[in-house]
Motif scaffolding. Structure first.
Motif, PDB file in Angstrom:
ATOM      1  N   ALA A  77       3.031  14.227   0.323  1.00  0.00           N
ATOM      2  CA  ALA A  77       3.642  13.065   1.022  1.00  0.00           C
ATOM      3  C   ALA A  77       3.257  11.678   0.595  1.00  0.00           C
ATOM      4  O   ALA A  77       4.001  10.714   0.663  1.00  0.00           O
ATOM      5  CB  ALA A  77       3.344  13.358   2.507  1.00  0.00           C
ATOM      6  N   LYS A  78       1.912  11.666   0.182  1.00  0.00           N
ATOM      7  CA  LYS A  78       1.498  10.194  -0.201  1.00  0.00           C
ATOM      8  C   LYS A  78       2.260   9.738  -1.575  1.00  0.00           C
ATOM      9  O   LYS A  78       2.654   8.729  -1.486  1.00  0.00           O
ATOM     10  CB  LYS A  78      -0.045  10.432  -0.775  1.00  0.00           C
ATOM     11  CG  LYS A  78      -1.212  10.414   0.173  1.00  0.00           C
ATOM     12  CD  LYS A  78      -2.538  10.489  -0.349  1.00  0.00           C
ATOM     13  CE  LYS A  78      -2.586  11.549  -1.375  1.00  0.00           C
ATOM     14  NZ  LYS A  78      -3.959  11.541  -2.004  1.00  0.00           N
ATOM     15  N   TRP A  79       2.560  10.800  -2.410  1.00  0.00           N
ATOM     16  CA  TRP A  79       3.371  10.153  -3.656  1.00  0.00           C
ATOM     17  C   TRP A  79       4.908  10.016  -3.104  1.00  0.00           C
ATOM     18  O   TRP A  79       5.509   8.758  -3.523  1.00  0.00           O
ATOM     19  CB  TRP A  79       3.280  11.460  -4.780  1.00  0.00           C
ATOM     20  CG  TRP A  79       2.068  11.666  -5.419  1.00  0.00           C
ATOM     21  CD1 TRP A  79       1.183  11.864  -4.830  1.00  0.00           C
ATOM     22  CD2 TRP A  79       1.885  11.238  -6.594  1.00  0.00           C
ATOM     23  NE1 TRP A  79      -0.034  12.170  -5.897  1.00  0.00           N
ATOM     24  CE2 TRP A  79       0.492  11.680  -6.867  1.00  0.00           C
ATOM     25  CE3 TRP A  79       2.712  10.549  -7.610  1.00  0.00           C
ATOM     26  CZ2 TRP A  79       0.027  11.334  -8.108  1.00  0.00           C
ATOM     27  CZ3 TRP A  79       1.993  10.304  -8.875  1.00  0.00           C
ATOM     28  CH2 TRP A  79       0.760  10.635  -9.107  1.00  0.00           C
ATOM     29  N   VAL A  80       5.498  10.679  -2.163  1.00  0.00           N
ATOM     30  CA  VAL A  80       6.670  10.457  -1.678  1.00  0.00           C
ATOM     31  C   VAL A  80       6.704   8.963  -1.175  1.00  0.00           C
ATOM     32  O   VAL A  80       7.710   8.148  -1.362  1.00  0.00           O
ATOM     33  CB  VAL A  80       7.126  11.613  -0.580  1.00  0.00           C
ATOM     34  CG1 VAL A  80       8.434  11.066   0.046  1.00  0.00           C
ATOM     35  CG2 VAL A  80       7.339  12.657  -1.396  1.00  0.00           C
ATOM     36  N   SER A  81       5.787   8.695  -0.317  1.00  0.00           N
ATOM     37  CA  SER A  81       5.699   7.440   0.477  1.00  0.00           C
ATOM     38  C   SER A  81       5.575   6.197  -0.514  1.00  0.00           C
ATOM     39  O   SER A  81       6.361   5.236  -0.295  1.00  0.00           O
ATOM     40  CB  SER A  81       4.425   7.548   1.229  1.00  0.00           C
ATOM     41  OG  SER A  81       3.988   6.551   1.921  1.00  0.00           O
ATOM     42  N   LEU A  82       4.869   6.483  -1.444  1.00  0.00           N
ATOM     43  CA  LEU A  82       4.875   5.536  -2.375  1.00  0.00           C
ATOM     44  C   LEU A  82       6.168   5.192  -3.155  1.00  0.00           C
ATOM     45  O   LEU A  82       6.708   4.196  -3.285  1.00  0.00           O
ATOM     46  CB  LEU A  82       3.762   5.498  -3.517  1.00  0.00           C
ATOM     47  CG  LEU A  82       3.550   4.527  -4.656  1.00  0.00           C
ATOM     48  CD1 LEU A  82       3.210   3.240  -4.033  1.00  0.00           C
ATOM     49  CD2 LEU A  82       2.641   4.896  -5.755  1.00  0.00           C
ATOM     50  N   ALA A  83       6.703   6.275  -3.710  1.00  0.00           N
ATOM     51  CA  ALA A  83       7.981   6.198  -4.526  1.00  0.00           C
ATOM     52  C   ALA A  83       9.158   5.560  -3.540  1.00  0.00           C
ATOM     53  O   ALA A  83       9.889   4.716  -4.092  1.00  0.00           O
ATOM     54  CB  ALA A  83       8.421   7.628  -4.802  1.00  0.00           C
ATOM     55  N   SER A  84       8.842   6.070  -2.081  1.00  0.00           N
ATOM     56  CA  SER A  84       9.759   5.284  -1.402  1.00  0.00           C
ATOM     57  C   SER A  84       9.958   3.868  -1.226  1.00  0.00           C
ATOM     58  O   SER A  84      10.905   2.976  -1.225  1.00  0.00           O
ATOM     59  CB  SER A  84       9.910   5.933   0.100  1.00  0.00           C
ATOM     60  OG  SER A  84       9.916   5.043   1.076  1.00  0.00           O
ATOM     61  N   GLN A  85       8.720   3.583  -1.113  1.00  0.00           N
ATOM     62  CA  GLN A  85       8.263   1.777  -0.867  1.00  0.00           C
ATOM     63  C   GLN A  85       8.517   1.285  -2.376  1.00  0.00           C
ATOM     64  O   GLN A  85       9.189   0.074  -2.226  1.00  0.00           O
ATOM     65  CB  GLN A  85       6.887   1.629  -0.842  1.00  0.00           C
ATOM     66  CG  GLN A  85       6.434   2.246   0.741  1.00  0.00           C
ATOM     67  CD  GLN A  85       4.977   1.892   0.852  1.00  0.00           C
ATOM     68  OE1 GLN A  85       4.620   0.971   0.903  1.00  0.00           O
ATOM     69  NE2 GLN A  85       4.457   2.975   1.159  1.00  0.00           N
ATOM     70  N   LEU A  86       8.671   1.870  -3.312  1.00  0.00           N
ATOM     71  CA  LEU A  86       8.976   1.248  -4.819  1.00  0.00           C
ATOM     72  C   LEU A  86      10.383   1.219  -5.102  1.00  0.00           C
ATOM     73  O   LEU A  86      10.852   0.868  -6.101  1.00  0.00           O
ATOM     74  CB  LEU A  86       8.189   2.013  -5.755  1.00  0.00           C
ATOM     75  CG  LEU A  86       6.625   1.697  -5.835  1.00  0.00           C
ATOM     76  CD1 LEU A  86       5.824   2.814  -6.497  1.00  0.00           C
ATOM     77  CD2 LEU A  86       6.255   0.192  -5.951  1.00  0.00           C
ATOM     78  N   GLY A  87      11.251   1.572  -4.067  1.00  0.00           N
ATOM     79  CA  GLY A  87      12.753   1.351  -4.504  1.00  0.00           C
ATOM     80  C   GLY A  87      13.516   2.760  -4.894  1.00  0.00           C
ATOM     81  O   GLY A  87      14.509   2.495  -5.315  1.00  0.00           O
TER      82      GLY A  87
END
Ligand SMILES: Cc1cc2nc3c(=O)[nH]c(=O)nc-3n(C[C@H](O)[C@H](O)[C@H](O)COP(=O)(O)O)c2cc1C
Length: 329
Positions: free
Chosen positions: A57-67
């Motif tokens: 989830a941490k990785w998904v969250s970062l990718a989501s914020q990065l567009g």
């Protein structure tokens, strides 16, 4: 290569999952787009992260914020599986059609970055996945969609992993057919059983490249007849991996590894063009996802021009976290 890898290639997948992603830079502002329909979901933009790099989830969250708007989680199994120890990701350069040589240093330019993908799909336990996939879904922004890919040693393994992902809240399931994607019988059987078990949850079938066009046609027809709503390709291309002396780089038991990144871009584009033509000619109801060597913003458009509905990056996401926002402009 002036980029910041999110993933520490010297460490294991478990360590990268626990400690990563390595990123403390600025989060770009979200740009506006006209949303597109993707398998019944409203998708903010047509780009996403390919299966593998989003370890939790941490990785998904970062990718989501990065567009990155289509978020494809790591491939899961229906039980805990440790996979191969490191090295898993090694920089390589092509030596011929079926062979790559490992490089001690990263290449000078990101456009040339190619790596091994040698993991054997490690997977956390069911309990851990149920909690984490749900958390990953909670991290999404409006217009983002969570896909959970599954793999297993039998059709029952695939089905139980897919039901686990569905229970945890995945919007869409992807079936990773690495070991049998060239068999139309198996593609049909697995797809039929998975789509029957999933009901209204859409199914993407992920395959590798084909040397034979007629065979590719049969496989796409089998996937559509089996009930898949989308096709994704390509999987990393298997090649022999050697060191400076021409010896097996990962030892005799791991002579080959899947290769991802720049070196497979021509093969991936070829796949997308052929798949788009077959889908049109056979009137198959398959949405097309393309990946393989998208490392620079302009590469996304090469995939759209070739006929992809959605374009994904795995290696590019890991080495240039701003790749999506640079594309969005
Ligand atoms: C670090 C890494 C891990 C990957 N793990 C998976 C995986 O678990 N399942 C899968 O279907 N593909 C996996 N892939 C393959 C990608 O999804 C994609 O098919 C392939 O890498 C080509 O895209 P790329 O050149 O943009 O990386 C992985 C790729 C990378 C780079």
């Amino acid at each position: 290569m002036k980029t910041m890898p999110l993933y520490d290639i010297a460490r294991s997948v478990a360590e990268n999952a626990a400690k990563g992603p390595i990123f403390d830079e600025k989060i770009p502002e979200r740009t506006k787009h006209k949303p597109v329909d993707f398998l019944g979901f409203s998708l903010h933009s047509r780009i996403g992260v390919a299966a593998g790099p989003l370890l939790n989830a941490k990785w998904v969250s970062l990718a989501s914020q990065l567009g990155w708007d289509l978020l494809i989680y790591r491939t899961i199994r229906n039980r805990l599986h440790l996979g191969f120890p490191p090295p898993n990701i090694v920089y390589v350069e092509r030596m011929g059609d079926h062979r790559v040589k490992i490089l001690a240093e990263p290449p000078l330019s990101l456009a040339d970055c190619s790596v091994t993908v040698s993991f054997d799909s490690p997977s956390p336990s069911q309990l851990e996945l149920l909690e984490d996939i749900n958390k990953a879904k909670g991290a999404l922004q409006k217009g983002q969609v969570l896909v959970v890919p599954v793999v297993g040693d039998s059709v029952n393994d695939f089905v139980s992993a897919a039901l686990l992902a569905k229970e945890a809240g995945a919007h869409i399931i992807e079936a990773n057919y690495t070991s049998f994607y060239m068999s139309s019988d198996q593609v049909f059987e697995y797809t039929r059983k998975l789509s029957a078990a999933l009901g209204t949850v859409p199914l993407i079938v992920k395959v590798g490249h084909f040397a034979n066009h007629a065979q590719m046609e049969q496989i796409l027809i089998a996937a559509a007849k089996g009930g898949a709503q989308a096709l994704s390709g390509i999987l990393p291309v298997p090649m022999e991996v050697v060191n400076d002396k021409g010896q097996c780089a990962f030892g005799e038991k791991r002579k080959t590894a899947g290769i991802a990144g720049g070196t497979i871009r021509p093969t991936a584009l070829h796949f997308v063009r052929d798949a788009a033509r077959i889908i049109q000619k056979e009137k198959l109801e398959l949405t097309l996802l393309g990946c393989g060597g998208i490392l620079l913003p302009a590469h996304f458009d090469l995939f759209f021009e070739a006929g992809a509905d959605v374009a994904l990056s795995g290696t590019g996401f890991l080495w240039d976290p701003y790749l999506a926002s640079k594309y969005h402009g």
